[in-house]
Design a protein around this motif. Structure first.
Motif, PDB file in Angstrom:
ATOM      1  N   ILE A  47       0.869  -1.175   0.000  1.00 52.34           N
ATOM      2  CA  ILE A  47       0.000   0.000   0.000  1.00 52.34           C
ATOM      3  C   ILE A  47       0.901   1.218   0.000  1.00 52.34           C
ATOM      4  O   ILE A  47       1.651   1.442   0.964  1.00 52.34           O
ATOM      5  CB  ILE A  47      -0.937   0.015   1.227  1.00 52.34           C
ATOM      6  N   THR A  48       0.854   1.998  -1.076  1.00 49.04           N
ATOM      7  CA  THR A  48       1.761   3.131  -1.221  1.00 49.04           C
ATOM      8  C   THR A  48       0.991   4.364  -1.681  1.00 49.04           C
ATOM      9  O   THR A  48      -0.122   4.268  -2.199  1.00 49.04           O
ATOM     10  CB  THR A  48       2.875   2.824  -2.238  1.00 49.04           C
TER      11      THR A  48
ATOM     12  N   SER B 226      -1.848   5.055  -4.360  1.00 45.97           N
ATOM     13  CA  SER B 226      -2.649   6.276  -4.444  1.00 45.97           C
ATOM     14  C   SER B 226      -1.795   7.424  -4.963  1.00 45.97           C
ATOM     15  O   SER B 226      -0.641   7.587  -4.563  1.00 45.97           O
ATOM     16  CB  SER B 226      -3.217   6.644  -3.065  1.00 45.97           C
ATOM     17  N   VAL B 227      -2.385   8.222  -5.836  1.00 42.40           N
ATOM     18  CA  VAL B 227      -1.717   9.386  -6.397  1.00 42.40           C
ATOM     19  C   VAL B 227      -2.776  10.441  -6.650  1.00 42.40           C
ATOM     20  O   VAL B 227      -3.936  10.114  -6.940  1.00 42.40           O
ATOM     21  CB  VAL B 227      -0.972   9.003  -7.702  1.00 42.40           C
ATOM     22  N   ARG B 228      -2.408  11.697  -6.498  1.00 42.39           N
ATOM     23  CA  ARG B 228      -3.412  12.757  -6.644  1.00 42.39           C
ATOM     24  C   ARG B 228      -4.041  12.725  -8.031  1.00 42.39           C
ATOM     25  O   ARG B 228      -5.254  12.847  -8.178  1.00 42.39           O
ATOM     26  CB  ARG B 228      -2.785  14.128  -6.378  1.00 42.39           C
ATOM     27  N   ASP B 229      -3.202  12.603  -9.062  1.00 43.88           N
ATOM     28  CA  ASP B 229      -3.733  12.424 -10.406  1.00 43.88           C
ATOM     29  C   ASP B 229      -2.746  11.569 -11.191  1.00 43.88           C
ATOM     30  O   ASP B 229      -1.569  11.463 -10.842  1.00 43.88           O
ATOM     31  CB  ASP B 229      -3.969  13.764 -11.117  1.00 43.88           C
TER      32      ASP B 229
ATOM     33  N   ARG C  79      -5.233   4.448  -7.454  1.00 41.45           N
ATOM     34  CA  ARG C  79      -6.332   5.271  -6.963  1.00 41.45           C
ATOM     35  C   ARG C  79      -5.980   6.745  -7.165  1.00 41.45           C
ATOM     36  O   ARG C  79      -4.974   7.224  -6.644  1.00 41.45           O
ATOM     37  CB  ARG C  79      -6.540   4.996  -5.473  1.00 41.45           C
ATOM     38  N   GLU C  80      -6.782   7.462  -7.930  1.00 38.31           N
ATOM     39  CA  GLU C  80      -6.583   8.900  -8.114  1.00 38.31           C
ATOM     40  C   GLU C  80      -7.371   9.627  -7.031  1.00 38.31           C
ATOM     41  O   GLU C  80      -8.591   9.789  -7.126  1.00 38.31           O
ATOM     42  CB  GLU C  80      -7.038   9.324  -9.511  1.00 38.31           C
TER      43      GLU C  80
ATOM     44  N   GLY D 255     -10.931  10.249  -3.884  1.00 34.53           N
ATOM     45  CA  GLY D 255     -10.650  10.348  -2.463  1.00 34.53           C
ATOM     46  C   GLY D 255      -9.697   9.265  -1.996  1.00 34.53           C
ATOM     47  O   GLY D 255      -9.291   8.380  -2.753  1.00 34.53           O
ATOM     48  N   ARG D 256      -9.324   9.325  -0.717  1.00 35.30           N
ATOM     49  CA  ARG D 256      -8.380   8.378  -0.162  1.00 35.30           C
ATOM     50  C   ARG D 256      -9.018   7.022   0.095  1.00 35.30           C
ATOM     51  O   ARG D 256     -10.210   6.921   0.362  1.00 35.30           O
ATOM     52  CB  ARG D 256      -7.803   8.926   1.151  1.00 35.30           C
TER      53      ARG D 256
END
Length: 328
Positions: free
Chosen positions: A129-130, A159-162, A187-188, A193-194
């Protein structure tokens, strides 16, 4: 000293300090640089996937140190070390490296270290999970698993903002297509969301049967440590919001003193007072910054542990709980 002569022949020959030379520089994005470093004499060549090295570079006449996760797999044929650095808003060295570093630059190094790595043998089932640049140590793990013969059963939630800010985009896509045992979900957070603990358990129903490794922002790691017992985490930033230390006057006998609040580390207090203290990772990991607490009480931002006069403390993560004096 002999070092003063040997470095005229080869700048990487030194018995006083570990050195490296930047061999290749690539900039996969405007705010990212990948550095391939040739280690000099005495630099340990072996490391565990997920570990970091300390890198020291002179910026405006001062040696600035930071620790960066190694992103290449261990045991590379050419013996090189690779770090991937993303410029941070308050990151003096990261901004300098992204904007200015060139091949041929000689840097100081600290030996590979850190306990965020896979055991031997690696677990049969893994969950990574990163978020953001937290993917860097996991990238070394993924490359190492592929080098060993393939990714057995690996789920990776990143997860990345975009999507435009995704590091290693092309290689992650290649791994997804080439390795049947590797399942990647990006996941953007700017759109969706987170990830919550409940969503993670829905995406990975057998999470309890997996070895879980996580790296990213402190808020994310706090939630994971509460919701996923046994998760191994790696933090790049300090959480300064959970301290009840009131701050105080930090004295460096014979050198000066300065008054700071309870969110300012003793290392930072010294820097504000114009006193250069040793440091490496600035995260309480490498122990380069350890100094004697001569008087007063200090509190560790990571653990909340209190240290009294006579103890040796990590100045990069300890804040004053009242007036303190540091023996240097």
């Amino acid at each position: 000293m002999p070092d003063d002569y040997t470095r005229l022949v080869n700048p990487l020959w030194s018995k006083r300090e570990l050195r490296g030379q930047i061999e290749r520089v690539t900039r996969p994005a405007e705010d990212v640089v990948e550095l391939v470093i040739k280690p000099g004499w005495g630099v340990p060549a072996d490391f565990r996937a997920g570990q970091y090295i300390g890198v020291g570079v002179r910026v405006d006449g001062r040696l600035v140190w930071r620790s960066y996760s190694l992103t290449n797999a261990p045991h590379s044929a050419d013996g090189m070390l690779t770090v991937t650095v993303k410029a941070q808003d308050q990151g003096r060295l990261s901004q300098h490296l992204v904007a200015n570093v060139t091949p041929g630059t000689v840097v100081r190094l600290a030996a590979p270290a850190g306990d965020f790595h896979l055991p031997e043998p690696p677990p049969e089932k893994l969950l990574f999970i990163t978020a953001g640049s937290g993917i860097t140590p996991v990238m070394s793990m993924l490359r190492d698993l592929e080098r060993r013969g393939g990714l057995p059963d690996v789920v990776h939630l990143h997860s990345v903002r975009d999507r435009a800010g995704l590091l290693f985009d092309e290689e992650l896509d290649r791994l997804r297509r080439a390795q049947p045992g590797y399942a990647l979900t990006v996941r953007e957070t700017g759109i969706d969301g987170r990830l919550s603990i409940d969503e993670i358990k829905q995406l990975v129903p057998d999470v309890a049967d997996r070895a879980v490794y996580a790296c990213g922002p402190s808020a994310m790691l706090d939630e994971l440590e509460d919701g996923l017992p046994g998760v191994r985490t790696e933090r790049f930033t300090l959480d300064r919001g959970n301290t009840d230390a009131q701050g105080g006057v930090v004295s460096f006998p014979g050198r000066g003193e300065i008054e700071v609040d309870g969110a300012t580390t003793i290392l930072e207090a010294g820097e504000k007072a114009g006193i250069q203290l040793p440091y490496g990772c600035r995260m309480g990991i490498c122990a380069t910054c350890v100094q004697q607490l001569a008087d007063g009480t200090a509190r560790d931002l990571r653990t909340g542990e209190t240290h009294e006069a006579g103890e040796r403390i990590r100045t990069c993560v300890c804040v004053p709980a009242g007036d303190v004096a540091i023996e240097i």
